[in-house]
Design a protein around this motif. Structure first.
Motif, PDB file in Angstrom:
ATOM      1  N   UNK A  51       0.988  -1.300  -0.030  1.00 19.00           N
ATOM      2  CA  UNK A  51       0.050  -0.098  -0.036  1.00 19.00           C
ATOM      3  C   UNK A  51       0.928   1.123   0.045  1.00 19.00           C
ATOM      4  N   UNK A  52       1.193   1.852  -1.257  1.00 15.88           N
ATOM      5  CA  UNK A  52       1.960   2.979  -1.156  1.00 15.88           C
ATOM      6  C   UNK A  52       1.588   4.165  -0.430  1.00 15.88           C
ATOM      7  N   UNK A  53       2.379   4.714   0.547  1.00 12.71           N
ATOM      8  CA  UNK A  53       2.247   5.605   1.553  1.00 12.71           C
ATOM      9  C   UNK A  53       1.577   6.735   1.038  1.00 12.71           C
ATOM     10  N   UNK A  54       2.101   7.088  -0.107  1.00 10.18           N
ATOM     11  CA  UNK A  54       1.653   8.286  -1.041  1.00 10.18           C
ATOM     12  C   UNK A  54       0.180   8.177  -1.163  1.00 10.18           C
ATOM     13  N   UNK A  55      -0.231   7.173  -1.433  1.00 13.78           N
ATOM     14  CA  UNK A  55      -1.843   6.979  -2.015  1.00 13.78           C
ATOM     15  C   UNK A  55      -2.606   6.113  -0.718  1.00 13.78           C
ATOM     16  N   UNK A  56      -1.965   5.351  -0.029  1.00  8.64           N
ATOM     17  CA  UNK A  56      -2.784   4.522   0.980  1.00  8.64           C
ATOM     18  C   UNK A  56      -2.239   4.785   2.353  1.00  8.64           C
ATOM     19  N   UNK A  57      -3.024   4.554   3.340  1.00  9.30           N
ATOM     20  CA  UNK A  57      -2.844   4.312   4.703  1.00  9.30           C
ATOM     21  C   UNK A  57      -3.325   3.179   5.324  1.00  9.30           C
ATOM     22  N   UNK A  58      -1.998   2.289   5.830  1.00  5.42           N
ATOM     23  CA  UNK A  58      -2.527   1.192   6.350  1.00  5.42           C
ATOM     24  C   UNK A  58      -3.140   1.157   7.690  1.00  5.42           C
ATOM     25  N   UNK A  59      -3.288   2.343   8.360  1.00  3.23           N
ATOM     26  CA  UNK A  59      -3.742   2.331   9.745  1.00  3.23           C
ATOM     27  C   UNK A  59      -5.075   1.871   9.614  1.00  3.23           C
ATOM     28  N   UNK A  64      -9.412  -1.680  11.706  1.00  2.00           N
ATOM     29  CA  UNK A  64     -10.708  -2.561  11.472  1.00  2.00           C
ATOM     30  C   UNK A  64     -10.467  -4.199  11.511  1.00  2.00           C
ATOM     31  N   UNK A  65      -9.323  -4.520  11.395  1.00  2.00           N
ATOM     32  CA  UNK A  65      -9.000  -5.752  11.491  1.00  2.00           C
ATOM     33  C   UNK A  65      -9.136  -6.415  12.848  1.00  2.00           C
ATOM     34  N   UNK A  66      -8.397  -5.463  13.753  1.00  2.00           N
ATOM     35  CA  UNK A  66      -8.625  -5.750  15.213  1.00  2.00           C
ATOM     36  C   UNK A  66     -10.006  -5.719  15.673  1.00  2.00           C
ATOM     37  N   UNK A  71     -14.748  -9.345  17.168  1.00  2.00           N
ATOM     38  CA  UNK A  71     -15.927  -9.747  17.136  1.00  2.00           C
ATOM     39  C   UNK A  71     -16.078 -11.183  16.580  1.00  2.00           C
ATOM     40  N   UNK A  72     -15.053 -11.665  16.414  1.00  2.00           N
ATOM     41  CA  UNK A  72     -15.050 -13.384  16.050  1.00  2.00           C
ATOM     42  C   UNK A  72     -15.086 -13.453  14.593  1.00  2.00           C
ATOM     43  N   UNK A  73     -14.694 -12.490  13.884  1.00  2.00           N
ATOM     44  CA  UNK A  73     -14.886 -12.533  12.333  1.00  2.00           C
ATOM     45  C   UNK A  73     -13.486 -13.151  11.783  1.00  2.00           C
ATOM     46  N   UNK A  74     -13.592 -14.051  10.575  1.00  2.00           N
ATOM     47  CA  UNK A  74     -12.215 -14.531  10.321  1.00  2.00           C
ATOM     48  C   UNK A  74     -11.544 -13.575   9.276  1.00  2.00           C
ATOM     49  N   UNK A  75     -10.675 -12.711   9.772  1.00  2.00           N
ATOM     50  CA  UNK A  75     -10.038 -11.745   8.963  1.00  2.00           C
ATOM     51  C   UNK A  75      -8.671 -12.190   9.032  1.00  2.00           C
ATOM     52  N   UNK A  76      -7.663 -11.703   7.886  1.00  2.00           N
ATOM     53  CA  UNK A  76      -6.161 -11.968   8.182  1.00  2.00           C
ATOM     54  C   UNK A  76      -5.512 -11.507   9.131  1.00  2.00           C
ATOM     55  N   UNK A 202     -13.553 -16.202   4.870  1.00  2.00           N
ATOM     56  CA  UNK A 202     -12.596 -15.327   5.212  1.00  2.00           C
ATOM     57  C   UNK A 202     -13.141 -13.703   4.781  1.00  2.00           C
ATOM     58  N   UNK A 203     -12.910 -12.887   5.391  1.00  2.00           N
ATOM     59  CA  UNK A 203     -13.174 -11.613   5.101  1.00  2.00           C
ATOM     60  C   UNK A 203     -12.223 -10.566   4.752  1.00  2.00           C
ATOM     61  N   UNK A 204     -12.082 -10.083   3.688  1.00  2.00           N
ATOM     62  CA  UNK A 204     -11.132  -9.112   3.064  1.00  2.00           C
ATOM     63  C   UNK A 204     -11.537  -7.667   2.959  1.00  2.00           C
ATOM     64  N   UNK A 205     -10.606  -6.990   2.619  1.00  2.00           N
ATOM     65  CA  UNK A 205     -10.698  -5.595   1.951  1.00  2.00           C
ATOM     66  C   UNK A 205     -11.863  -4.598   2.821  1.00  2.00           C
ATOM     67  N   UNK A 206     -11.531  -4.583   4.017  1.00  2.00           N
ATOM     68  CA  UNK A 206     -12.478  -3.816   5.168  1.00  2.00           C
ATOM     69  C   UNK A 206     -11.984  -2.545   5.426  1.00  2.00           C
TER      70      UNK A 206
END
Length: 332
Positions: A51-59, A64-66, A71-76, A202-206
């Motif tokens: 996720x290039x920092x100039x365009x995306x923020x990983x935080x 949301x993963x946490x 909540x018991x959802x299967x996330x990476x 498995x739930x992605x892209x959240x």
């Protein structure tokens, strides 16, 4: 190439002395890309988010993963993070999406599990944790339609009256959306972001999750831009969700007809936005893969507009942009 070299150097530093290979896993509509890391010692493969920092923020993804994981959802699971360079090392949820796996025979079971995960997310909801899906954001999404779909994709300049009528409809749509009970909203809960896994799904892209209308993720799931189901199947699944949600104390409407109307109008907001996004992906970003999905999105939108009188001005505009072809035939 420079990003790829950065990524390889980071993985090598995190796993000194271990041989590995990386290969593309997937990409999405943003600047994010995903690579699968396979180790020579046959240990469990991992996924790297680029996720290039100039365009995306990983935080937001980490936050949301946490939330969803708690909540018991299967996330990476996030094994390692490098926020400075924009890399996350994640557990691998496999390579089979719902889109690849769904058939008429397994759809009930797969969607029942997807609804179970969604209810877990919604039950964990509380205000003040995620950004609000407010009027400004909903309207900003709708405005992608006149700019990118109407103006750029169709090459049409709206008259003052058409613009006024369109924004009148936009106000009505957002009024209905904001009248809904609010929960955590994944915001892209559909067949490409759900993986067949154990536990399933498995739930992605959240990473764009918000606090907003209860039916939004249901509209994403059952008015999916990438796969179509007949209305009787959708109504059956919605009724199952509604009954379970009521039993578990989620703030769904007490009347199913009102709940279904919310679902339909939420779908209208999403489809207007998606048409704008798909047009922007093509004209601005050179990604033409989404053009083939536009007709289904337009079909959903037309059908809802035909059903509700308040949406007729939008239906008239859609008819001007893409006139319905009437086939004349003879029977003997």
């Amino acid at each position: 190439m420079e990003r790829r070299q950065q990524l390889q150097s980071w993985i090598a530093a995190e796993f000194p002395g271990r041989a590995f290979e990386i290969a593309p896993a997937s990409a999405d509509a943003s600047f994010r890309r995903y690579f699968r890391v396979t180790f020579a010692d046959d240990s469990v493969p991992l996924i790297v988010m680029d996720a290039p920092p100039a365009h995306e923020d990983c935080r937001p993804y980490i936050k949301v993963a946490e939330l969803f994981g708690a909540a018991g959802v299967h996330v990476p699971h996030i094994h390692k993070q490098n926020l400075e360079e924009g890399f996350l090392l994640l557990s691998d949820l496999g390579s089979t999406t719902y889109l690849q796996a769904l058939t008429k025979d397994n759809a009930h079971n797969l969607y029942a599990e997807a609804l179970g995960a969604l209810i877990s997310i919604q039950l964990a909801s509380r205000p003040g944790v995620l950004p609000e899906y407010n009027r400004e954001l909903l309207m900003r999404e709708l405005e992608l339609f006149p700019v990118w779909f109407v103006g750029r994709h169709k090459g049409v300049t709206l008259t003052e009256k058409q613009t006024a009528d369109l924004y009148d409809v936009f106000d009505r749509i957002v009024d209905v959306n904001l009248g809904e009970p609010r929960v955590f909203v994944h915001r892209d809960y559909h067949c490409r972001n759900l993986m067949v896994s154990t536990p399933n799904p498995g739930v992605l892209d959240f990473q764009d999750a918000v606090y907003g209308p209860l039916t939004y993720d249901l509209a994403s799931l059952f008015k999916d831009a990438y796969i179509h189901w007949e209305e009787d199947f959708v109504l059956d699944m919605l009724a199952r969700y509604w009954e379970t949600a009521r039993r578990l104390g989620l703030p769904v409407r007490p009347d199913f007809a009102e709940f279904h109307r919310d679902f339909e109008w939420m779908g209208v907001q999403r489809h207007i936005k998606v048409l704008g996004i798909f047009a922007r992906l093509y004209h601005r970003d050179g990604k033409d893969g989404y053009l083939k999905d536009m007709p289904l999105v337009m079909q959903y939108l037309r059908k809802a507009c035909e059903r509700y009188g308040e949406l007729k001005p939008l239906l008239r505009l859609l008819e001007q942009l893409e006139p319905t072809v009437t086939e004349v035939g003879y029977s003997f």
